[in-house]
Design a protein around this motif. Sequence first.
Motif, short mmCIF file in Angstrom:
data_model
loop_
_atom_site.label_atom_id
_atom_site.label_comp_id
_atom_site.label_asym_id
_atom_site.label_seq_id
_atom_site.Cartn_x
_atom_site.Cartn_y
_atom_site.Cartn_z
N LEU A 173 10.52 -38.45 4.53
CA LEU A 173 11.99 -38.59 4.52
C LEU A 173 12.39 -37.76 4.20
O LEU A 173 13.61 -36.79 4.92
CB LEU A 173 12.27 -40.07 4.56
CG LEU A 173 11.71 -41.30 5.08
CD1 LEU A 173 11.83 -42.18 4.33
CD2 LEU A 173 12.51 -40.92 6.61
N SER A 174 12.52 -37.25 3.12
CA SER A 174 13.28 -36.17 2.81
C SER A 174 13.17 -35.23 2.87
O SER A 174 13.99 -33.72 3.74
CB SER A 174 12.97 -36.26 0.87
OG SER A 174 13.78 -36.98 0.35
N ILE A 175 12.31 -34.69 3.44
CA ILE A 175 11.65 -33.21 4.03
C ILE A 175 12.60 -33.07 5.00
O ILE A 175 13.31 -32.53 5.27
CB ILE A 175 10.70 -32.88 3.97
CG1 ILE A 175 9.80 -32.72 3.01
CG2 ILE A 175 9.98 -31.10 5.78
CD1 ILE A 175 8.42 -32.63 3.02
N THR A 176 12.65 -34.00 6.12
CA THR A 176 12.60 -34.24 7.46
C THR A 176 14.34 -34.10 8.03
O THR A 176 15.02 -33.41 8.27
CB THR A 176 12.94 -35.87 8.42
OG1 THR A 176 11.59 -35.58 8.13
CG2 THR A 176 13.26 -35.27 9.41
N LYS A 177 15.14 -35.33 6.48
CA LYS A 177 16.08 -34.86 6.33
C LYS A 177 16.69 -33.76 5.94
O LYS A 177 17.80 -33.40 7.18
CB LYS A 177 16.97 -35.85 5.60
CG LYS A 177 18.53 -36.34 5.15
CD LYS A 177 18.63 -37.19 4.61
CE LYS A 177 19.63 -37.57 4.25
NZ LYS A 177 20.06 -38.41 2.85
N LEU A 178 16.09 -33.12 5.62
CA LEU A 178 16.60 -31.44 4.58
C LEU A 178 16.52 -30.88 5.78
O LEU A 178 17.47 -30.33 5.99
CB LEU A 178 15.88 -30.87 3.04
CG LEU A 178 16.32 -29.68 3.02
CD1 LEU A 178 16.93 -29.65 2.07
CD2 LEU A 178 14.79 -29.30 2.12
N GLY A 179 15.74 -31.25 6.43
CA GLY A 179 15.55 -30.11 8.05
C GLY A 179 16.27 -30.19 8.41
O GLY A 179 17.43 -29.66 9.24
N ILE A 180 16.97 -31.15 9.04
CA ILE A 180 18.26 -32.46 9.64
C ILE A 180 19.90 -31.31 9.30
O ILE A 180 19.96 -30.73 9.56
CB ILE A 180 18.80 -33.09 9.95
CG1 ILE A 180 17.51 -33.87 10.45
CG2 ILE A 180 19.70 -33.51 10.99
CD1 ILE A 180 17.59 -35.51 10.86
N ASN A 181 19.80 -31.65 7.56
CA ASN A 181 21.06 -30.73 7.18
C ASN A 181 20.74 -29.40 8.11
O ASN A 181 22.10 -28.90 7.53
CB ASN A 181 20.80 -31.31 5.79
CG ASN A 181 21.35 -32.52 5.76
OD1 ASN A 181 22.19 -33.22 6.14
ND2 ASN A 181 21.00 -33.44 4.82
N LEU A 182 19.57 -28.58 7.18
CA LEU A 182 19.66 -27.46 7.82
C LEU A 182 20.88 -27.08 8.63
O LEU A 182 21.49 -26.12 9.43
CB LEU A 182 18.51 -26.73 6.99
CG LEU A 182 17.60 -26.52 6.28
CD1 LEU A 182 16.68 -26.56 5.87
CD2 LEU A 182 18.93 -25.31 5.21
N VAL A 183 20.07 -27.37 9.91
CA VAL A 183 20.76 -27.05 11.06
C VAL A 183 22.14 -27.99 10.94
O VAL A 183 23.21 -27.42 12.10
CB VAL A 183 19.89 -27.66 12.15
CG1 VAL A 183 20.32 -27.40 13.89
CG2 VAL A 183 18.83 -27.50 12.28
N LEU A 184 22.17 -28.88 11.11
CA LEU A 184 23.96 -29.96 10.96
C LEU A 184 24.60 -28.65 10.37
O LEU A 184 25.62 -28.59 11.07
CB LEU A 184 23.80 -30.83 10.28
CG LEU A 184 24.18 -32.31 11.49
CD1 LEU A 184 24.06 -33.18 10.33
CD2 LEU A 184 25.15 -31.78 12.17
N HIS A 185 24.33 -28.44 9.04
CA HIS A 185 25.81 -27.00 8.86
C HIS A 185 25.32 -25.48 8.46
O HIS A 185 25.78 -24.80 7.66
CB HIS A 185 25.03 -27.62 6.98
CG HIS A 185 25.37 -28.43 6.13
ND1 HIS A 185 24.36 -29.27 5.20
CD2 HIS A 185 25.88 -30.07 6.75
CE1 HIS A 185 24.87 -30.57 4.82
NE2 HIS A 185 25.50 -31.20 5.70
N ARG A 186 24.90 -25.65 10.07
CA ARG A 186 25.13 -24.63 9.85
C ARG A 186 24.63 -23.68 9.08
O ARG A 186 24.52 -22.18 10.18
CB ARG A 186 26.62 -24.17 10.90
CG ARG A 186 26.74 -24.93 11.92
CD ARG A 186 28.58 -24.35 11.95
NE ARG A 186 29.10 -25.27 13.27
CZ ARG A 186 29.85 -26.38 13.18
NH1 ARG A 186 29.77 -26.85 12.70
NH2 ARG A 186 29.85 -26.68 15.26
N ILE A 187 22.92 -23.31 8.87
CA ILE A 187 22.63 -22.38 8.09
C ILE A 187 20.98 -22.04 8.66
O ILE A 187 20.89 -20.81 9.12
CB ILE A 187 22.10 -23.70 7.34
CG1 ILE A 187 23.24 -24.02 6.25
CG2 ILE A 187 20.68 -22.59 6.02
CD1 ILE A 187 22.57 -24.96 4.94
N THR A 188 21.25 -22.73 10.18
CA THR A 188 19.87 -21.70 11.03
C THR A 188 21.19 -21.06 12.13
O THR A 188 20.74 -21.03 13.66
CB THR A 188 18.94 -22.78 11.34
OG1 THR A 188 20.12 -24.06 12.25
CG2 THR A 188 18.34 -23.39 10.66
#
Lengths: 122, 645
Positions: free
Chosen positions: B173-188
């Motif tokens: 769950l944490s890893i998924t959330k981290l991944g989503i955040n990475l995209v949401l925060h425009r880091i990717t």
Amino acid sequence: MKKKILIVDDEMVWVKMLAMSLEHEGYQIAAAFDAVQAMSQAVQLKPDLILLDIMMPAGGGLGALKNIRAHVGTFSTPVIVITAKADKETKEAAEELGVSGYFSKTEDMEELLEKIEALLGE
Amino acid sequence: MIELEKLRIRDKSFIVEARRKVQALAQDLKFDSLRTARLAICASELSRYICHYQEPVLIMGLERRDTDTCLKLVFKCKKEKPEKESVGLKTEKFFDGFKVSYTAEGFEMLEGYTHIKDPEFKLTQEFVRLEKEKLLRFSKSEELIALLDQVKRLSQVKSDFVSTVSHELRTPLSITKLGINLVLHRITGEINEKQKEILSDAKSNIDRLAGIIDDLLDISKIEAGKVELKRGWVDIAGLIRHAASSFKLNLEEKNLELKVNIPEKRIDVYVDPDKITQVFINLIGNALKFTDKGYIEISLQERGKEIACVVADTGVGISEEDLPRAFSKFEQFGRLAGPGEKGTGLGLTIAKGIIELHGGKISLDSTLGQGSKFTFTLPKHSKEDFLHESIEKRIAGARKENTEFSIFIIRSDDHLENEKGLEEDRAQRVFLPISAALEKVIQSGDCITGTDEIIAFVQGNKEEALKVITRLRMAIKAPVFEIEEQRKKGFSYGYAAYPEDAGNAKDLLGWAYGSCVREREAKLKKAIMIVDDEPEARDVLKRILQASGYSNFSEAGDGQEALEKIKTAIPDLLILDMKMPLMNGYEVIGMLKENMETKDIPMLIMSGYAVEIDKLEEYVKKKSIPVVGKPFDVEQIRRLTDYLL
């Protein structure tokens, strides 16, 4: 100058994401996936901070920590240990070797960033 | 009989070894803690008995009796005259069967056996197999021991299950959330509005899942009895107000009134503040969900030995038929969660679990269409009761596991003057820093606060415990000194060991209190040497210290005399004036520090010259000797003397 962080963890997806987040924050990242790689990276790179998964299989986590603490170039490098479900003995052994902080994969990234910032200054 | 182990009881230390081995074997054989403790005591007593004679030996093994497998302990010794029927030890009764016999070779055999409750018949089957295959001729059965090891490992795995599940569920769950955040925060990279919206929805569902997992975990921990309450004295009124305040916004949004009906004064209960807060959050949150108009009322009442809390609302209520199922996890799961809610419906079940763990009860009254009323009680401990109870619990635990422990007590001298004891929150201010210091040496669960004292539990026999107690004393020296400075009241210290000094809570406490007094008396007998060239100054100092109860003084008029006297008798404390003829204070200190025997004498130095104090501070900083100025502060002298001794 950019601060260097070495991530040691056998879970590649996690390392990938962590690296992305940290690079975005301005850190230079290197990664190692087992204890052996960890040592060679640590010696070569001389990182300012090491994030170490203490639960790597076959005692790799603790083993890596022991080596890091024993090597002249890295013995004083701050290490944040990624624990979560480590048992008491492992935690105690890590404590004895010298640990600068703990982080669990279930915590929020913000917490980790705060801890890193606190250790590396600025 | 299959022999598992043979132990020669060569001397007294082997008695402990015997006890340990029997205890370990009993545990491996899955005996419950009472039987294990009893067997261990038997092992101890009987080993001690045979130790008096020649060639004492303990043999541990397994024996088949009818259809059962039994643990057998044989205590053997060479003795001239045999005992008739029993050796008169109570422990014989702990066995299911006990027999005394005398062999032709002059050996007395004390044999006791205990049935092994072997629900899966594994041991018995193994036994039968070994018998059949005539493997009993070997003195050790390796396979049997391997089986015992396996049984031991299995139980360990079971208890790790809850925490393992938690980790395994949360990490992805944490890893998924981290991944989503990475995209949401425009880091990717950049994302458009649509992507942002979808990812945000995904993220809030991850949170929802995490909440469900937390709830499920809470429930399973409570049911498995794996919840450890971190209890402390908590002002329940304050806790309620705090919990209620977090719902302020939600209440405003729904235009609901919050009525808080709790007494103004401080009511202390011994509970886990986080868990009780969780209870209130669950109850208030629940009320909030089902109330659209009117109010939510929280009230608190003291009812003798318990406190009663009520959370009532004017919401939709619950029908009579649904009432008995309100706390049931099976019926509620998933039901109460509306769109966008992150509930599992388990909130009430969890609240009930927590209340019951604290020894309280919860009930529900409701009328469909009018509202609901949750009432729960929590036991209210008096600090004395609580102290006794806590000690009794420890004693029970130690009895079960056949261990020893000691209590170290730090008692405020107030108790001599103030019958009511310290007021609640003064106690907090006074004892909090001390318990914090103690908790650096021992674990936090091992420290409890009463009205006038703190008690620390230290595991181990008297000798081991004393070592830890010494460390505890060092740890609290600084905070105690500070508190004594603020409050102008002293503390006394004492300890008592279970079971060596006493066997029940009342006696143990009594012993510890007594030891406080004895310690105080011993302290007052310590030898204090006063060195000052002015006899009047020496007199004044003596009188001040006599008022505190000290009586053992020696004096010297100059450095030389002091050193001479120290040669014959080393004092426990040296109070030294710095400016003296012949040999001044510096020289005295220098000489003392050079000698192995005298370098560690605690010292207090006095100086009347402001100028010198600066000079002294340097010196003092390096050698950590406290300084008082002349004319001196009476209180300061007393406190420092107390501290140094």
